[in-house]
Design a protein around this motif. Sequence first.
Motif, PDB file in Angstrom:
ATOM      1  N   THR A 555      10.568  15.128 -51.974  1.00 30.71           N
ATOM      2  CA  THR A 555       9.754  16.336 -51.767  1.00 30.71           C
ATOM      3  C   THR A 555       8.522  16.308 -52.652  1.00 30.71           C
ATOM      4  O   THR A 555       7.412  16.629 -52.201  1.00 30.71           O
ATOM      5  CB  THR A 555      10.607  17.577 -52.065  1.00 30.71           C
ATOM      6  OG1 THR A 555      11.795  17.541 -51.286  1.00 30.71           O
ATOM      7  CG2 THR A 555       9.840  18.845 -51.744  1.00 30.71           C
ATOM      8  N   ARG A 556       8.697  15.938 -53.916  1.00 35.03           N
ATOM      9  CA  ARG A 556       7.570  15.927 -54.840  1.00 35.03           C
ATOM     10  C   ARG A 556       6.535  14.878 -54.436  1.00 35.03           C
ATOM     11  O   ARG A 556       5.320  15.140 -54.470  1.00 35.03           O
ATOM     12  CB  ARG A 556       8.093  15.654 -56.246  1.00 35.03           C
ATOM     13  CG  ARG A 556       7.102  15.940 -57.393  1.00 35.03           C
ATOM     14  CD  ARG A 556       6.166  14.825 -57.693  1.00 35.03           C
ATOM     15  NE  ARG A 556       6.832  13.586 -57.988  1.00 35.03           N
ATOM     16  CZ  ARG A 556       7.204  13.218 -59.235  1.00 35.03           C
ATOM     17  NH1 ARG A 556       6.955  13.986 -60.247  1.00 35.03           N
ATOM     18  NH2 ARG A 556       7.803  12.046 -59.411  1.00 35.03           N
ATOM     19  N   HIS A 558       5.886  13.570 -51.483  1.00 34.71           N
ATOM     20  CA  HIS A 558       5.146  13.977 -50.283  1.00 34.71           C
ATOM     21  C   HIS A 558       4.109  15.042 -50.625  1.00 34.71           C
ATOM     22  O   HIS A 558       2.967  14.988 -50.154  1.00 34.71           O
ATOM     23  CB  HIS A 558       6.126  14.507 -49.233  1.00 34.71           C
ATOM     24  CG  HIS A 558       6.939  13.432 -48.593  1.00 34.71           C
ATOM     25  ND1 HIS A 558       7.984  13.692 -47.733  1.00 34.71           N
ATOM     26  CD2 HIS A 558       6.885  12.075 -48.693  1.00 34.71           C
ATOM     27  CE1 HIS A 558       8.514  12.554 -47.317  1.00 34.71           C
ATOM     28  NE2 HIS A 558       7.866  11.549 -47.895  1.00 34.71           N
ATOM     29  N   LEU A 559       4.523  15.998 -51.447  1.00 34.62           N
ATOM     30  CA  LEU A 559       3.584  17.060 -51.814  1.00 34.62           C
ATOM     31  C   LEU A 559       2.428  16.501 -52.629  1.00 34.62           C
ATOM     32  O   LEU A 559       1.266  16.871 -52.406  1.00 34.62           O
ATOM     33  CB  LEU A 559       4.320  18.144 -52.602  1.00 34.62           C
ATOM     34  CG  LEU A 559       3.478  19.318 -53.107  1.00 34.62           C
ATOM     35  CD1 LEU A 559       2.808  20.033 -51.949  1.00 34.62           C
ATOM     36  CD2 LEU A 559       4.342  20.287 -53.920  1.00 34.62           C
ATOM     37  N   ASP A 587       4.996  19.312 -44.058  1.00 38.58           N
ATOM     38  CA  ASP A 587       5.854  18.387 -44.799  1.00 38.58           C
ATOM     39  C   ASP A 587       6.661  19.096 -45.874  1.00 38.58           C
ATOM     40  O   ASP A 587       7.835  18.788 -46.098  1.00 38.58           O
ATOM     41  CB  ASP A 587       5.017  17.273 -45.428  1.00 38.58           C
ATOM     42  CG  ASP A 587       4.428  16.337 -44.376  1.00 38.58           C
ATOM     43  OD1 ASP A 587       4.838  16.452 -43.208  1.00 38.58           O
ATOM     44  OD2 ASP A 587       3.529  15.537 -44.720  1.00 38.58           O
ATOM     45  N   LEU A 588       6.042  20.048 -46.531  1.00 40.40           N
ATOM     46  CA  LEU A 588       6.743  20.757 -47.598  1.00 40.40           C
ATOM     47  C   LEU A 588       7.897  21.579 -47.027  1.00 40.40           C
ATOM     48  O   LEU A 588       9.000  21.599 -47.580  1.00 40.40           O
ATOM     49  CB  LEU A 588       5.763  21.655 -48.361  1.00 40.40           C
ATOM     50  CG  LEU A 588       6.362  22.459 -49.518  1.00 40.40           C
ATOM     51  CD1 LEU A 588       6.967  21.529 -50.562  1.00 40.40           C
ATOM     52  CD2 LEU A 588       5.315  23.353 -50.161  1.00 40.40           C
ATOM     53  N   ASP A 591      10.667  19.157 -46.005  1.00 44.63           N
ATOM     54  CA  ASP A 591      11.371  18.575 -47.138  1.00 44.63           C
ATOM     55  C   ASP A 591      12.260  19.593 -47.839  1.00 44.63           C
ATOM     56  O   ASP A 591      13.360  19.247 -48.309  1.00 44.63           O
ATOM     57  CB  ASP A 591      10.370  17.983 -48.133  1.00 44.63           C
ATOM     58  CG  ASP A 591       9.654  16.758 -47.585  1.00 44.63           C
ATOM     59  OD1 ASP A 591      10.214  16.113 -46.677  1.00 44.63           O
ATOM     60  OD2 ASP A 591       8.536  16.464 -48.036  1.00 44.63           O
ATOM     61  N   CYS A 592      11.795  20.831 -47.931  1.00 42.93           N
ATOM     62  CA  CYS A 592      12.581  21.852 -48.631  1.00 42.93           C
ATOM     63  C   CYS A 592      13.825  22.255 -47.845  1.00 42.93           C
ATOM     64  O   CYS A 592      14.750  22.851 -48.420  1.00 42.93           O
ATOM     65  CB  CYS A 592      11.721  23.085 -48.914  1.00 42.93           C
ATOM     66  SG  CYS A 592      10.436  22.825 -50.148  1.00 42.93           S
ATOM     67  N   HIS A 594      15.876  20.173 -46.476  1.00 41.05           N
ATOM     68  CA  HIS A 594      16.959  19.218 -46.700  1.00 41.05           C
ATOM     69  C   HIS A 594      17.903  19.772 -47.764  1.00 41.05           C
ATOM     70  O   HIS A 594      17.484  20.047 -48.883  1.00 41.05           O
ATOM     71  CB  HIS A 594      16.409  17.866 -47.149  1.00 41.05           C
ATOM     72  CG  HIS A 594      15.671  17.134 -46.081  1.00 41.05           C
ATOM     73  ND1 HIS A 594      16.267  16.700 -44.921  1.00 41.05           N
ATOM     74  CD2 HIS A 594      14.366  16.760 -45.981  1.00 41.05           C
ATOM     75  CE1 HIS A 594      15.382  16.088 -44.160  1.00 41.05           C
ATOM     76  NE2 HIS A 594      14.214  16.116 -44.777  1.00 41.05           N
ATOM     77  N   LEU A 620      13.575  25.507 -53.986  1.00 41.65           N
ATOM     78  CA  LEU A 620      13.243  24.923 -52.692  1.00 41.65           C
ATOM     79  C   LEU A 620      13.155  25.997 -51.612  1.00 41.65           C
ATOM     80  O   LEU A 620      12.256  25.963 -50.757  1.00 41.65           O
ATOM     81  CB  LEU A 620      14.281  23.872 -52.326  1.00 41.65           C
ATOM     82  CG  LEU A 620      14.272  22.586 -53.162  1.00 41.65           C
ATOM     83  CD1 LEU A 620      15.346  21.633 -52.687  1.00 41.65           C
ATOM     84  CD2 LEU A 620      12.914  21.908 -53.130  1.00 41.65           C
ATOM     85  N   LEU A 646       7.657  22.462 -59.054  1.00 41.56           N
ATOM     86  CA  LEU A 646       8.607  21.445 -58.618  1.00 41.56           C
ATOM     87  C   LEU A 646       8.832  20.405 -59.711  1.00 41.56           C
ATOM     88  O   LEU A 646       9.958  19.950 -59.936  1.00 41.56           O
ATOM     89  CB  LEU A 646       8.087  20.791 -57.338  1.00 41.56           C
ATOM     90  CG  LEU A 646       9.080  19.983 -56.496  1.00 41.56           C
ATOM     91  CD1 LEU A 646      10.266  20.843 -56.104  1.00 41.56           C
ATOM     92  CD2 LEU A 646       8.403  19.429 -55.266  1.00 41.56           C
TER      93      LEU A 646
END
Length: 2014
Positions: A555-556, A558-559, A587-588, A591-592, A594, A620, A646
């Motif tokens: 997640t981090r 991608h962000l 994307d965020l 990802d959050c 998951h 998240l 994050l």
Amino acid sequence: MISPCPSQTLIWYLWNQPLEIDSFLQVTLQDEGSRKKERFIGTATVLLKKLVQKPDEVLDMKNLVLLNHSMKPTDCTVNLQLAQMHDQHTEMMGHEELLYSTANKVTQQKLMVPGYTMHRTLTSKPQQFQVRIKVFEARQLLGNNIKPVVKINIAGHQHITRIKIGNNPFFNEIFFQNFHEVPAKFFEENILIQVVDSAASRSKAEIGRFQTDIGFIYHAPGHTLLRKWLGLCQKNKTNSGVRGYLKVTICALGVGDMALVDQKLPYETGTQVKIFKSAAAPVSLAYLQFFIYCAEDLHFRKHQSASPALEVELIGNKLRTHPQSQSDSPIWNQILTFQIQLPCLSSYIKFRVVDCSKRDCWEVIGSASLCLNQISSTGEEIQGMYSGFLPCFGPSFLTLRGGKKAPFRIPEDGTCIFDAVKDGLTYQGRIFVEIITRMKSQQDSVIKDLSREVTQIERQQYRHKYGLCVVFLSCTMMPKFKDLIQFEVSMGHYGNKMDPNYKPLVSTTQYSPVIYDGCLYHYVPWYDMKPVVAVTSKWEDVNFRINCLNLLHVTRDHLKANLDTLKSIQNPKDPALFQQWEKLLKDLIQDCLHPLPCMTDQPKANNLDKKKWQLRNRLLKQLAQNAKDAKPKNMVVTAEDWLHRLNSVIPEPQDSLPDVMIWLMSKQQRVAYARVPAHTVLFSPEGPLSSGKFCGKIQNLFLQYPEGEGQDTLPAYLRVCMWLGNVIHSKDLKLLEHGKMVVYAETYENQAKVKGQWGQQGLYRCPNFSDVLGRKAVPKTDFKTPLGWHWKGDWIVEPQRRLLLDTDINKSQVLEEVYENQTRNAKGIWVPAAVPNTDVNGQPVEAMENVKCPQGWHFKKSWIVDHNYAVDSEGWEYGVGIPPSGLPQIWNSVEKTYHSSRRRRWVRVRFRDHQELSQEQETLSFLQTQDISEEGKEGWEYGTFDSKFHLDPKPTSRFRRRCWHRRLAPNKERGVAPIFFLEGSLAQAAELENQSKPEPHRTRSWWDSWRRMQEDPWIPNMPFIYCVFQKPHYYQLFCYIYRARNLMYNQILTFQEPFIRVVFLNHSLCTQTLHSSAAPTWAQTLIFQHLLLFENPKDTKENPPFVVLELWQHDSKGKKVLWGRSMWPPVVWLNLQSWTLTPLRWHPIMKELGEEEGEILASCELILEVEKDVHLPMLSVPFKDGIYSLPKNIQPTVKMMAIEILAWGLRNMKKVRYPQLRVECGEQSLRTDPISNYQQNPNFPIKNFLLTVLMPMEETYALPLMVKVVDNQVYGQEIVVGHANIDFLQPYFCDPWALNYTPVNIPPLPEKKPDTFLDFLYKKFWFDSRKDEDDYDYEYDVDWWSKFFWATDNDDKSLKYKYKNYHTLKVYDCELEAVPDFQGLQDFCQTFKLYQEKPKVDSPVVGEFKGLFRIYPFPEDPEAPNPPRQFSSWPETDNFPQTCMVRVYLIRAINLQPQDYNGLCDPYVILKLGQTKFGSRDSYYPNTLNPIFGTMYELKCNIPLEKDLEIQLYDFDLVTSDDEIGMTVIDLENRLLSGFGARCGLSNCYCKSGPFRWRDQLSPSYLLDRYAKQKGLPPPVYDLEKDSVFYNGKMVQLKSFESTPPTLKDLGPKKERLALYILNSQGLVPEHVETRTLFSNSQPGIDQGKIQMWVDVFPFVLGPPGRPVNISPRKPKRYELRCIIWSTTQVDLVQQTFSRDKTSDIYVKGWLFGQEKDMQKTDVHYHSLTGDAVFNWRFIFTIDYLVTERVCVQSQKDYIWSLDPVSMKFPARLIIQIWDNDLFSPDDFLGVLELDLSDMPLPAVSSKQCSLKMMEPDPKWPHTQQKRISLFKKTNVTGWWPCQVLDGDKWRLSGKVKMTLEILTEKEALIRPAGRGQSEPNEFPKLHPPVRHDSPFMWIRSPIKNFCYVFCKRYRYKIICLLMTLLLAMILFNFIYSAPNYLAMAWIKPELRLNPPIKIVNLISSANTSNINSSVYREEGSKLQPLKDNASTLHQGHRNHVKDVVPGIPAPQG
């Protein structure tokens, strides 16, 4: 029954999420002291619906019943009070200080402040730092009659305050400490603050202490803890609570950091006293318990035994376990307890394993660090109802490290700098610990042994076998290594070949040479054979923890990647901006969503795992919701906030797997390293998201040197593919798709040439079989196959062509050299030496005539003698031969008779032939030549181990070797990758196979291993693993480079002849070299063709090699110097069908270790060559003059643009005659007319110019402007005397057709709402019991200081002034130029600093150019109308230069840097304006760091000739030269020309007289006319009848500002007031005070203090200036305090007489705080038996008091020899003490009373009402609070006050004192004189001597009284018992005496008849006879019925008669 009363306040921050109707609060009660862990007692749920409906009320929940597990009521209840606080309430309770944020909003505004230094990025180099600590006061210090002093220790530097007296001392002292230190070491230093009783012995002196580390302070907001109350605790006393409070301000500043401005007064009273116990000092003590279980794998020095002990350090406090016996796996099982404060003001916990085999335990075996923010949470990460959790950890392992340390790098958000930076790089073992935070201490000692077995250890000891596989793909960008290099991979001790305690593993690559890449760097020629290492290790299973960590990293990452792309799009009009924003949000959210692995059901999860899982889950979910609700506004700021939050939850402190270390080794020494976190390459069976992001993927690593080693060069750029995981998951392991794993055994056969024959006889010490370095190895016949492997084929000879590769293969020309050597014979003649031809080191080489040209090379010239160094005319150099080699050590160019040797150097250059194959293909062809049979050779290599080996023998060859290889093949599949069975040496494989059951991870102890190495010194023969690729892939790289620019605002840097070098693996190309430019523009394409990559194209597309762009420039000597690097992965295209041109993006240029100092606009793309033999670029790129330019599609769109220039003038230019300005943009330039007379008028005669150029339309691509100042010298010579580069042109782009003025809406003033009827009733009839008659408003004299204190909120709230809102003042905490609303006061023209033609980083400024630019599109069609000019509406400029009067008002200085040994300084002010200098060193302010100037300087100047006002502060020194404290510079011209009216701030009201009269030259109406003219508006039209004005198209009336007519008598006419109201609504500079930072050349960039001031500029052309403002400092008013001690009562009795009675000889002592020398005391009241004493004694104190600041002022010298007194301010505080007088021993302290005269409790009327509750500032029940008064308003009070004494750790009542306190002014004291004590004049009132029996003969004077008192006091209980006994005895005696008579009468029972009593009655009295007889007669003659009616009455009458006559006889009954 237990009733705990915690009475604690818990706060949940709701942020922007309000309570809802269904919100609830759940309360759970647990027993933490139970043997069972946190035993559940009960729970309750509280609905918050009422709190939502009535948010301002307090929800009081009493006797709330708790429910058990079955939801049934229990007997437990809980009481709660719930309240919802809003922002304004929170601010009121917390009472945050007056801190303006104007200085921190726009950093670029600070750049316009002269002398301002930008914040310098932290690096690994030493930097300037400063620590400040200001001690305000202390409260509630425990102790009796103490004399506290504060000792401050800042990193070992000691500072001490002055000694005070009392439990609430006031210090108001500040201390500075400067450092020049590396940031990492600076942050580790501690700050210790101790409060010590100076009158006590050293062992008992400490009252309390507070500790923190500097790193915590530096990383706090603003680098400051501002006005914080610190709880003081005692060291290592777990049961001692808070022993007092200390109020301090602590700040840690670096270069460019600005100290926060504290506008509050040092001393605060009133509500602040209530706050400090609750909100401002939320000190809660807790106990941090460390359960130290054991350690493993401790690494000791070679041949050394140790006794390890674990030392834990927390904020300077250290505790250590008991040392264990000599063991590398000690078991301690101990508990260490630290007492901490919550919140804990520390950054980290330090663990050290020390060797205690010696007494001092100084040697550290290994260390580890834990960041507290990683094992706890404050709840700030979550914007909602989350309160965080207390520190906890484990049980888990912590990795110990030591040895070399990593260089300091800037940590990412949320990470901790105390990792490898502080602990080292070498793995030293692990410790198994657990941390628990308890609110109550459960043990008495700080060190305690565990009395029970720890079951967690057994659970954690289970190990799994892990396998680590690393494939090395390439190693490039290396410096030159003369020796062979190899790489070592280790994980913990596993793989460390220098540790013999572990099995040898295939952890190192084969030795390789380093090859020149043909340009600058070197590389390792691996090509198609990639080395592989395989390391096995055993660790516990932590996959459940790592899976969660890896999901967060996904997640981090991608962000962060999306955010970086978003930042690179700097054009807000770019359509890709919103597309990228939408991609980021999508994307965020994805990802959050998951889910993280649940920790609540995980049996191995500990408490910290569960807490962090809850925290991460909440975050998240919140980020996903925020992303859904996000709007395209402030996109970068919003995303950065998400990333920061994050990052704060990602670090995993319990990641017990050690990091993977990759070491670059040369000469068996570790040179450089790369550190890979284990979780990033760890495989997870849960899926790819749970696996590490680089697991099985290609990774780019940039190696770095350890701290203090290497230079600023890059050690290597490494590309690897790594896999780590449980070996049971490695069955199908295949890292690279096209690679094939092969395993070889290798050994070298050695031979020497003796007498012309090759053999092993002449090897001497060299072994027959060796490794590549010549160390002894196993013969071929002794090799054994490892478990799971077998031989495949026989031994073959296979030369290692990588080692035979010519290091000059990539060079185009090579310089060859041969030294001709001669010696002197006996006759003194020079003859050829024994070895006539050698190299530079004296080794023999071929003769010049025998040196052949290698194949592929040719010579152009023959041998020549080199004369380019210190030789004689023939090239000889001479020396004296030194045995045994006979070679000289020093060579000289002059021949001496004693010289025995000489030599000269012959050189020749050979050039490479033109080849059809490229150099790389030629190298690859040589390496792939494996067949040696065709060459007719046996594979021998000739040479020595100290030199290079060759395949061709030479006549001088005496040694040869050949390499034998034998391939290994795996056996049948066993479910595990075969490479993980390659454990142990091949020579020991058979031995290991025969062992029954080896140890899990150890082979043998260190001494057995050492003995074995001594007996058999073989180096472990390990196989080598390769990943062989059959077919390479070819690519083409296109690099589009446009331009670069500098980002350092404080460095106007011009790049001298810059060029870009692009490095891609082992290839590099350079751009063209440009002329000097600050923003060089190349607009060039660099094309790399036929690039070789062996891995799969899909792997390359996913993780391509980095493209490194290096910016080079030439120094003054013409040498190339590297300025910075920028690196990023290119865009990879595997086919051209979907290819689109990659747009240009800005990429950061990094300098040294992570310092971002520039940007480059470029893009790169890597394209796969699909067709073979492609020799042309695959893309069509314009080619001209041998240079590829940018493609047209990527080039910025060029359009005709107009650059309008306002050339105002030049400033501060020295030695110029006729300067003129030249503006260059691209190829276009413009030149102004020269200034004819610079000394008289430095402005340009013509100021408006227009330059049309072709430039990019997009602002980010705009070309820079270059401004040059050319001076016309004599004879027409032109010299460039200064120039400036303007890189950022975005602020100057504008739309010429838009209106240049947007009117500001006039904000109506808030009108006062009329009172309703209920309000009227409330005010009329509501009675406030707490309001005193003195609290009503009353007027008082005001001055400018009143306005200043109103603005800073420091005024006395009790002093009312109803016109306060008319007189406002704005106090800025920064420079006026730094206020964002005023644009740096450069709205008219900006100031550009001019530098010399070739400036350096620290080049001085040679002048200034004042001007402005506007850039807008210009029509190319000549018939189209031209846009309007932008500078046509500026005011007239013909009046310059102007003569002005400047008034400089200096208010005060704040926190000046001390210069004297006593920690103070003697500042004085020097003002410089042009050649004028004001100020005198004689008018200094002695001994102060916060001088109050209150002075005004009036200067005359000629602007712009004298525009820079320098304000310098110096320290007065009597003997030595004065030291400069600091200075600041003000540009007066900017203030005069600014459209914001900065020359004179606008007042809030227009007063014609009074203390706040109008001070400007012009009236408000005239100012409004000028302002309208400046803005191009029609002048305002006034209507005096309607009190209105028509301005800017609107009618404005006066009543819209003044709802009711003002009553202030000094107000001006309505017209002026109306104009002033309009002016104040236009955003102009108000009446203000600015705070300017002082800087000094001795400490550049470090804040030296602040000065508060303002400047008024009055041009004489506008008329005479107004009257100056009187800012003279207020002088204190003298008062006289009269304190009459009447009596005391209930005083403790401490003396015991001979009769065992307690008595006291009481007297009272009193003084004012700060006037301890004027201490007064009463006479002694002897022998007080009851605690009562009478005195009638008067104390008189004289004080100088400032009413508005509520402090006393006193000046006194510290020492007799002091030159000047020290002026101190302290609160008006009266201290009364009660003492017991002793004749021989010291007097006994009985009690103390401290009264703040400005805020004291009202005394009690009687002694019974007097208690300690009346002294509590914040009582438990508000209605019981004692009324508080100010003696300066009440002037006279009389009553009882309590005295208290410290008994143990609690205060108790020790007596009461009755006093009269009266305050008088100096005049009143003269009118009503009174003497001290009972002396004359004894008046007002007259004090009579008390009547008391206090003589020693008291027993003689009143014996009966004292006898009764003594016996009653001692025997009162016995006397009472005796009296009760006597009373009972008398009652018993009376009973016994009366009993016989009563019994006789009862037995006889005499009956009373009618006649006998009548007779008796007749005898006694005849008067009643007739009545009785008549009665009887009537009775006889009557009937029965009447008789019955009268019988009872008659009978009762007789009964009464009997009782009256004979009382002793009872009356008859019945």
